[in-house]
Write a protein that holds these residues in place. Structure first.
Motif, PDB file in Angstrom:
ATOM      1  N   ASP A  70     -15.027 -14.705  13.545  1.00 22.38           N
ATOM      2  CA  ASP A  70     -13.511 -14.588  13.183  1.00 22.38           C
ATOM      3  C   ASP A  70     -13.311 -13.591  14.435  1.00 22.38           C
ATOM      4  OD1 ASP A  70     -13.080 -16.226  11.103  1.00 22.38           O
ATOM      5  OD2 ASP A  70     -13.804 -14.797   9.590  1.00 22.38           O
ATOM      6  N   LYS A  71     -14.145 -12.816  14.704  1.00 23.60           N
ATOM      7  CA  LYS A  71     -14.016 -11.864  15.803  1.00 23.60           C
ATOM      8  C   LYS A  71     -15.440 -11.497  16.498  1.00 23.60           C
ATOM      9  CE  LYS A  71     -10.873  -8.617  13.170  1.00 23.60           C
ATOM     10  NZ  LYS A  71      -9.462  -9.221  13.774  1.00 23.60           N
ATOM     11  N   VAL A  72     -15.183 -11.682  17.888  1.00 25.86           N
ATOM     12  CA  VAL A  72     -16.013 -11.519  18.681  1.00 25.86           C
ATOM     13  C   VAL A  72     -16.101 -10.240  19.576  1.00 25.86           C
ATOM     14  CG1 VAL A  72     -17.377 -12.450  20.948  1.00 25.86           C
ATOM     15  CG2 VAL A  72     -16.433 -14.086  19.372  1.00 25.86           C
ATOM     16  N   VAL A  73     -17.122  -9.528  19.302  1.00 29.93           N
ATOM     17  CA  VAL A  73     -17.160  -7.767  19.988  1.00 29.93           C
ATOM     18  C   VAL A  73     -17.984  -7.984  21.196  1.00 29.93           C
ATOM     19  CG1 VAL A  73     -17.874  -5.431  19.283  1.00 29.93           C
ATOM     20  CG2 VAL A  73     -17.236  -7.037  17.529  1.00 29.93           C
ATOM     21  N   LYS A  81     -20.504   0.468  24.991  1.00 28.44           N
ATOM     22  CA  LYS A  81     -19.381   0.813  24.260  1.00 28.44           C
ATOM     23  C   LYS A  81     -18.889  -0.656  23.799  1.00 28.44           C
ATOM     24  CE  LYS A  81     -18.818   4.663  27.073  1.00 28.44           C
ATOM     25  NZ  LYS A  81     -17.753   5.214  28.312  1.00 28.44           N
ATOM     26  N   VAL A  82     -17.796  -0.704  23.092  1.00 22.62           N
ATOM     27  CA  VAL A  82     -16.981  -1.900  22.804  1.00 22.62           C
ATOM     28  C   VAL A  82     -16.010  -2.094  23.862  1.00 22.62           C
ATOM     29  CG1 VAL A  82     -15.477  -3.065  21.241  1.00 22.62           C
ATOM     30  CG2 VAL A  82     -17.278  -1.694  20.341  1.00 22.62           C
ATOM     31  N   ALA A  83     -16.083  -3.111  24.653  1.00 24.29           N
ATOM     32  CA  ALA A  83     -15.049  -3.374  25.753  1.00 24.29           C
ATOM     33  C   ALA A  83     -13.903  -4.207  25.127  1.00 24.29           C
ATOM     34  CB  ALA A  83     -15.827  -4.267  26.705  1.00 24.29           C
ATOM     35  N   GLU A  84     -13.979  -4.860  24.083  1.00 27.93           N
ATOM     36  CA  GLU A  84     -12.884  -5.590  23.483  1.00 27.93           C
ATOM     37  C   GLU A  84     -13.414  -6.281  22.203  1.00 27.93           C
ATOM     38  OE1 GLU A  84     -10.176  -9.487  24.491  1.00 27.93           O
ATOM     39  OE2 GLU A  84     -10.939  -8.503  26.147  1.00 27.93           O
ATOM     40  N   ILE A  85     -12.570  -6.428  21.318  1.00 26.31           N
ATOM     41  CA  ILE A  85     -12.655  -7.081  20.070  1.00 26.31           C
ATOM     42  C   ILE A  85     -11.721  -8.229  20.287  1.00 26.31           C
ATOM     43  CG2 ILE A  85     -12.918  -7.316  17.685  1.00 26.31           C
ATOM     44  CD1 ILE A  85     -13.440  -4.065  17.503  1.00 26.31           C
ATOM     45  N   ALA A  86     -12.290  -9.376  20.563  1.00 25.52           N
ATOM     46  CA  ALA A  86     -11.801 -10.761  20.663  1.00 25.52           C
ATOM     47  C   ALA A  86     -11.395 -11.313  19.512  1.00 25.52           C
ATOM     48  CB  ALA A  86     -12.337 -11.701  21.737  1.00 25.52           C
ATOM     49  N   GLU A 106     -10.053 -22.209  25.415  1.00 26.89           N
ATOM     50  CA  GLU A 106      -9.242 -21.120  26.170  1.00 26.89           C
ATOM     51  C   GLU A 106      -9.905 -19.676  25.737  1.00 26.89           C
ATOM     52  OE1 GLU A 106      -5.375 -21.250  24.022  1.00 26.89           O
ATOM     53  OE2 GLU A 106      -4.720 -22.809  25.528  1.00 26.89           O
ATOM     54  N   LEU A 107     -10.424 -19.686  24.604  1.00 23.93           N
ATOM     55  CA  LEU A 107     -11.136 -18.515  24.187  1.00 23.93           C
ATOM     56  C   LEU A 107     -12.393 -18.095  25.255  1.00 23.93           C
ATOM     57  CD1 LEU A 107     -11.088 -18.744  20.437  1.00 23.93           C
ATOM     58  CD2 LEU A 107      -9.910 -16.772  21.917  1.00 23.93           C
ATOM     59  N   LYS A 108     -13.198 -19.166  25.462  1.00 28.33           N
ATOM     60  CA  LYS A 108     -14.478 -18.748  26.141  1.00 28.33           C
ATOM     61  C   LYS A 108     -14.103 -18.281  27.657  1.00 28.33           C
ATOM     62  CE  LYS A 108     -18.664 -20.928  27.763  1.00 28.33           C
ATOM     63  NZ  LYS A 108     -19.571 -22.142  27.822  1.00 28.33           N
ATOM     64  N   PRO A 109     -13.281 -18.708  28.392  1.00 29.21           N
ATOM     65  CA  PRO A 109     -13.092 -18.094  29.756  1.00 29.21           C
ATOM     66  C   PRO A 109     -12.444 -16.469  29.526  1.00 29.21           C
ATOM     67  CG  PRO A 109     -11.911 -20.101  29.626  1.00 29.21           C
ATOM     68  CD  PRO A 109     -12.413 -20.018  28.375  1.00 29.21           C
ATOM     69  N   HIS A 110     -11.638 -16.443  28.301  1.00 30.70           N
ATOM     70  CA  HIS A 110     -11.081 -15.113  28.154  1.00 30.70           C
ATOM     71  C   HIS A 110     -12.319 -13.925  27.949  1.00 30.70           C
ATOM     72  CE1 HIS A 110      -8.840 -11.659  26.792  1.00 30.70           C
ATOM     73  NE2 HIS A 110      -9.786 -11.534  25.966  1.00 30.70           N
ATOM     74  N   CYS A 111     -13.201 -14.469  27.261  1.00 27.50           N
ATOM     75  CA  CYS A 111     -14.692 -13.655  26.863  1.00 27.50           C
ATOM     76  C   CYS A 111     -15.223 -13.383  28.237  1.00 27.50           C
ATOM     77  CB  CYS A 111     -15.211 -14.096  25.719  1.00 27.50           C
ATOM     78  SG  CYS A 111     -14.269 -13.983  24.074  1.00 27.50           S
ATOM     79  N   LEU A 112     -15.369 -14.534  28.676  1.00 29.90           N
ATOM     80  CA  LEU A 112     -16.215 -14.534  30.095  1.00 29.90           C
ATOM     81  C   LEU A 112     -15.553 -13.687  31.012  1.00 29.90           C
ATOM     82  CD1 LEU A 112     -17.480 -18.219  30.517  1.00 29.90           C
ATOM     83  CD2 LEU A 112     -18.910 -16.170  29.941  1.00 29.90           C
ATOM     84  N   ASP A 113     -14.497 -13.734  31.258  1.00 29.09           N
ATOM     85  CA  ASP A 113     -13.934 -12.934  32.183  1.00 29.09           C
ATOM     86  C   ASP A 113     -13.943 -11.524  31.808  1.00 29.09           C
ATOM     87  OD1 ASP A 113     -12.780 -14.966  33.578  1.00 29.09           O
ATOM     88  OD2 ASP A 113     -10.707 -14.827  32.895  1.00 29.09           O
ATOM     89  N   ARG A 114     -13.743 -11.151  30.660  1.00 31.81           N
ATOM     90  CA  ARG A 114     -13.978  -9.755  30.270  1.00 31.81           C
ATOM     91  C   ARG A 114     -15.386  -9.171  30.523  1.00 31.81           C
ATOM     92  NH1 ARG A 114     -11.399  -4.941  29.492  1.00 31.81           N
ATOM     93  NH2 ARG A 114     -12.617  -3.535  28.208  1.00 31.81           N
ATOM     94  N   PHE A 115     -16.652 -10.264  30.043  1.00 37.02           N
ATOM     95  CA  PHE A 115     -17.942  -9.874  30.251  1.00 37.02           C
ATOM     96  C   PHE A 115     -18.071  -9.575  31.920  1.00 37.02           C
ATOM     97  CE2 PHE A 115     -21.830 -11.715  31.762  1.00 37.02           C
ATOM     98  CZ  PHE A 115     -22.751 -10.921  31.209  1.00 37.02           C
ATOM     99  N   TRP A 116     -17.525 -10.415  32.865  1.00 37.89           N
ATOM    100  CA  TRP A 116     -17.770 -10.286  34.187  1.00 37.89           C
ATOM    101  C   TRP A 116     -17.145  -8.866  34.773  1.00 37.89           C
ATOM    102  CZ3 TRP A 116     -21.916 -12.026  36.047  1.00 37.89           C
ATOM    103  CH2 TRP A 116     -22.411 -13.294  35.679  1.00 37.89           C
TER     104      TRP A 116
END
Length: 121
Positions: A70-73, A81-86, A106-116
């Motif tokens: 339900d949430k990806v940290v 540190k926590v970069a984002e809780i998606a 849509e969720l995957k590229p958002h998380c990948l962008d944050r990761f990169w």
């Protein structure tokens, strides 16, 4: 002698039989083969839908995290540190239509962008 994947499968199911209030899963599918992994993900989803047990899943597989959470940290590099809780605002049950649908995609590229972004800094 059972394989590592079979041992891991039994271990996961054994832990869930006792119906814990919180289940900690650290890379639970890492030793499973390609065919067994989606089967075990489905079993975990079924157990969650039935028991509503809180599960904390550590994974390096983004698809897996989005599919099961339900949430990806998203974490930074060290010092961690926590970069984002998606928020994963996908409906349950997470069937094939959901995990191949537009919102999942849509969720995957958002998380990948944050990761990169975190990796580059």
């Amino acid at each position: 002698m059972p394989s590592g994947g079979q041992q891991q499968t039994v271990s996961i199911l054994d832990e869930l039989v006792i119906e814990p209030k919180v289940q900690l899963l650290d890379e639970p599918f890492s030793a499973l083969d390609y065919e067994m992994t989606p089967f075990m993900r489905e079993q975990l989803r079924r157990i969650f839908m039935k028991t509503r047990t809180t599960m904390i899943l550590a994974s390096h597989e983004l698809d897996e995290a989005i599919e099961l959470a339900d949430k990806v940290v998203l974490l930074t590099r060290r010092p961690t540190k926590v970069a984002e809780i998606a928020d994963v605002d996908l409906p349950w049950p997470r069937n094939l239509d959901v995990i191949t649908g537009e919102r999942f995609i849509e969720l995957k590229p958002h998380c990948l962008d944050r990761f990169w972004h975190e990796v580059k800094n």
